[in-house]
Design a protein around this motif. Structure first.
Motif, PDB file in Angstrom:
ATOM      1  N   ASN A  38       1.114  -0.757   0.043  1.00 53.05           N
ATOM      2  CA  ASN A  38       0.289  -0.084   0.363  1.00 53.05           C
ATOM      3  C   ASN A  38       0.880   1.502   0.298  1.00 53.05           C
ATOM      4  N   LEU A  39       1.718   1.448   0.447  1.00 55.89           N
ATOM      5  CA  LEU A  39       2.553   2.421   0.734  1.00 55.89           C
ATOM      6  C   LEU A  39       3.419   2.308  -0.348  1.00 55.89           C
ATOM      7  N   SER A  40       3.572   1.488  -1.102  1.00 52.04           N
ATOM      8  CA  SER A  40       4.466   1.741  -1.888  1.00 52.04           C
ATOM      9  C   SER A  40       3.080   2.507  -3.583  1.00 52.04           C
ATOM     10  N   THR A  41       2.532   1.560  -3.439  1.00 53.95           N
ATOM     11  CA  THR A  41       1.408   1.933  -4.362  1.00 53.95           C
ATOM     12  C   THR A  41       0.957   3.283  -4.284  1.00 53.95           C
ATOM     13  N   ASN A  42       1.270   3.430  -2.538  1.00 57.12           N
ATOM     14  CA  ASN A  42       0.737   5.150  -2.609  1.00 57.12           C
ATOM     15  C   ASN A  42       1.468   6.389  -3.285  1.00 57.12           C
ATOM     16  N   TYR A  44       3.885   5.697  -5.168  1.00 57.99           N
ATOM     17  CA  TYR A  44       4.459   5.892  -6.313  1.00 57.99           C
ATOM     18  C   TYR A  44       3.025   6.835  -7.515  1.00 57.99           C
ATOM     19  N   THR A  45       2.147   6.932  -6.965  1.00 59.23           N
ATOM     20  CA  THR A  45       0.659   7.585  -7.472  1.00 59.23           C
ATOM     21  C   THR A  45       0.921   8.630  -7.582  1.00 59.23           C
ATOM     22  N   ARG A  46       1.260   9.265  -6.309  1.00 53.74           N
ATOM     23  CA  ARG A  46       2.550  10.783  -6.418  1.00 53.74           C
ATOM     24  C   ARG A  46       3.165  10.611  -7.790  1.00 53.74           C
ATOM     25  N   VAL A  47       3.884   9.964  -7.099  1.00 54.01           N
ATOM     26  CA  VAL A  47       4.998  10.130  -8.065  1.00 54.01           C
ATOM     27  C   VAL A  47       4.987  10.873  -9.910  1.00 54.01           C
ATOM     28  N   TYR A  48       4.377   9.660  -9.906  1.00 51.49           N
ATOM     29  CA  TYR A  48       3.746   9.474 -11.694  1.00 51.49           C
ATOM     30  C   TYR A  48       2.554  10.925 -12.347  1.00 51.49           C
ATOM     31  N   ASP A  49       1.700  10.987 -10.895  1.00 50.18           N
ATOM     32  CA  ASP A  49       0.952  11.702 -10.849  1.00 50.18           C
ATOM     33  C   ASP A  49       1.275  13.755 -10.627  1.00 50.18           C
ATOM     34  N   ASP A  50       2.434  13.653 -10.760  1.00 54.76           N
ATOM     35  CA  ASP A  50       3.564  15.008  -9.745  1.00 54.76           C
ATOM     36  C   ASP A  50       3.362  15.788 -11.138  1.00 54.76           C
ATOM     37  N   ASP A  66       6.123  -1.895 -12.292  1.00 54.62           N
ATOM     38  CA  ASP A  66       7.141  -2.464 -11.624  1.00 54.62           C
ATOM     39  C   ASP A  66       8.054  -1.395 -11.290  1.00 54.62           C
ATOM     40  N   ALA A  67       7.692  -0.524 -11.154  1.00 54.18           N
ATOM     41  CA  ALA A  67       8.409   0.788 -10.097  1.00 54.18           C
ATOM     42  C   ALA A  67       7.823  -0.014  -8.367  1.00 54.18           C
ATOM     43  N   ILE A  68       6.225   0.032  -8.303  1.00 51.70           N
ATOM     44  CA  ILE A  68       5.810   0.034  -7.170  1.00 51.70           C
ATOM     45  C   ILE A  68       6.988  -1.465  -6.679  1.00 51.70           C
ATOM     46  N   GLN A  69       6.531  -2.708  -7.415  1.00 55.16           N
ATOM     47  CA  GLN A  69       6.687  -4.199  -7.033  1.00 55.16           C
ATOM     48  C   GLN A  69       8.545  -4.049  -6.066  1.00 55.16           C
ATOM     49  N   ASN A  70       9.261  -3.331  -7.556  1.00 61.42           N
ATOM     50  CA  ASN A  70      10.857  -3.124  -7.285  1.00 61.42           C
ATOM     51  C   ASN A  70      10.954  -2.616  -5.570  1.00 61.42           C
ATOM     52  N   GLN A  71      10.335  -1.105  -5.464  1.00 58.23           N
ATOM     53  CA  GLN A  71      10.329  -0.883  -4.003  1.00 58.23           C
ATOM     54  C   GLN A  71       9.876  -1.569  -2.674  1.00 58.23           C
ATOM     55  N   TYR A  72       8.782  -2.503  -2.983  1.00 62.83           N
ATOM     56  CA  TYR A  72       7.736  -2.596  -1.806  1.00 62.83           C
ATOM     57  C   TYR A  72       9.172  -4.312  -1.283  1.00 62.83           C
ATOM     58  N   GLU A  73       9.357  -4.983  -2.917  1.00 63.53           N
ATOM     59  CA  GLU A  73      10.559  -5.602  -2.486  1.00 63.53           C
ATOM     60  C   GLU A  73      11.841  -5.355  -1.409  1.00 63.53           C
ATOM     61  N   PHE A  74      12.344  -4.176  -1.998  1.00 61.30           N
ATOM     62  CA  PHE A  74      13.607  -4.299  -1.551  1.00 61.30           C
ATOM     63  C   PHE A  74      13.038  -3.825   0.105  1.00 61.30           C
ATOM     64  N   PHE A  75      12.162  -2.990   0.320  1.00 57.13           N
ATOM     65  CA  PHE A  75      11.193  -2.411   1.854  1.00 57.13           C
ATOM     66  C   PHE A  75      11.455  -3.769   2.901  1.00 57.13           C
ATOM     67  N   VAL A  76      10.826  -4.524   2.052  1.00 52.92           N
ATOM     68  CA  VAL A  76      10.269  -5.779   3.283  1.00 52.92           C
ATOM     69  C   VAL A  76      11.813  -6.532   3.332  1.00 52.92           C
ATOM     70  N   MET A 115       7.242  10.972  -0.426  1.00 55.08           N
ATOM     71  CA  MET A 115       7.436   9.280   0.659  1.00 55.08           C
ATOM     72  C   MET A 115       6.117   9.901   1.893  1.00 55.08           C
ATOM     73  N   GLN A 116       7.128  11.264   2.397  1.00 57.23           N
ATOM     74  CA  GLN A 116       6.220  12.187   3.395  1.00 57.23           C
ATOM     75  C   GLN A 116       4.964  11.375   3.966  1.00 57.23           C
ATOM     76  N   GLN A 117       4.183  12.366   2.322  1.00 56.62           N
ATOM     77  CA  GLN A 117       2.473  12.123   2.057  1.00 56.62           C
ATOM     78  C   GLN A 117       2.015  11.036   2.063  1.00 56.62           C
ATOM     79  N   ALA A 118       3.093  10.163   1.295  1.00 54.30           N
ATOM     80  CA  ALA A 118       2.792   8.690   1.420  1.00 54.30           C
ATOM     81  C   ALA A 118       2.649   8.756   2.815  1.00 54.30           C
ATOM     82  N   LEU A 119       3.908   8.027   3.370  1.00 53.76           N
ATOM     83  CA  LEU A 119       3.613   7.884   4.669  1.00 53.76           C
ATOM     84  C   LEU A 119       2.547   7.865   5.483  1.00 53.76           C
ATOM     85  N   ASP A 120       1.861   9.488   5.605  1.00 49.99           N
ATOM     86  CA  ASP A 120       0.592  10.316   6.495  1.00 49.99           C
ATOM     87  C   ASP A 120      -0.170   9.414   6.183  1.00 49.99           C
TER      88      ASP A 120
END
Lengths: 170, 170
Positions: A38-42, A44-50, A66-76, A115-120
């Motif tokens: 959810n965090l990575s989806t949130n 990259y939705t912001r990034v791709y709509d920047d 792909d960007a979402i999957q790469n990111q959350y797999e790394f975070f996990v 990322m701060q906005q996505a976390l919040d």
């Protein structure tokens, strides 16, 4: 030369003990896989709509999924979960994999803003985890800026054989 | 372009599932910190005494004690132990940190030769762990060769402004 770690701390304002306080508790066990997705989806939705085209364009050659999957797999993987990223893509090699992108201080700041906005705005991330993760992200973003500057130092073109010292003889 | 992971598998002959079978069991818990310290000490004693000067000279600007500590802290962190390496030095960033060194196929083979000998002569490493670790090392060594080749591609000097297309006008 200052170490990458020291540059990351100086530029981010986050010392390495705070950056790696993500290791004090197992955040994967605490938050669960779906929260990371959810965090990575949130994010990259912001990034791709920047609205800032210069930032959005950095990601133009990658598919959002792909960007979402790469990111959350790394975070996990980095935050105590199974090594999903390495099983699929190998070592994170964070600096090398960011080599194609212009990881400037301005880009790091914009990444962190989203990322701060996505976390919040991602449910199920408690305040303590949020602080730890944001410190890790700040430190890592500027670690990559430091890595990007190394790249610039190495890609200076060699002195030109047909340079100005030659033109009087031609 | 082939991925780093695919190149590492092709060149090392180790597929990624075998390379990351180090994650099937917690090797740090199984072997303990002292075994990792012993392995890296054994390995670098061989490297710093290598009769092959071309290989030994790659390490000439690093202190042996530092090389040992960097290596065992990374192994401990990657194989299920505490994140000793990142706490002290930040992200492993394996490719970027090897950028100063000529990580050729020949160098990878020589590194692996010494590591196989070090594994075989370090007490307390059981046969199964040895196979898993050696697969990981082979794959990682050629992952770094792939990373080194990326570096070469990126450091081609830019076309010269005063190149041959200009000399007829001067």
């Amino acid at each position: 030369m200052q170490s990458l770690q020291a540059m990351a701390s100086e530029w981010s304002g986050v010392d390495s003990a705070d950056a790696f306080s993500i290791d004090d508790t197992n955040l994967f066990q605490k938050l669960g896989l779906q929260t990371f997705i959810n965090l990575s989806t949130n994010f990259y939705t912001r990034v791709y709509d920047d609205e800032e085209e210069w930032f959005r364009s950095i990601f133009a050659n990658s598919k959002k999924e792909d960007a979402i999957q790469n990111q959350y797999e790394f975070f996990v993987q980095r935050m105590g979960g199974p090594p999903l990223y390495s099983q699929r893509r190998g070592h994170p090699a964070l600096i090398a994999r960011h080599r194609p992108f212009p990881v400037t201080r301005q880009a790091a700041e914009r990444w962190l803003h989203h990322m701060q906005q996505a976390l919040d705005s991602t449910p199920d991330i408690d305040a303590d985890s949020k602080v730890k993760m944001m410190n890790f992200f700040k430190h890592t973003a500027f670690f990559l800026v430091a890595g990007d500057e190394l790249k610039k130092n190495q890609t200076q073109p060699a002195p030109c054989k047909h340079g100005s010292s030659n033109h009087q003889t031609s």
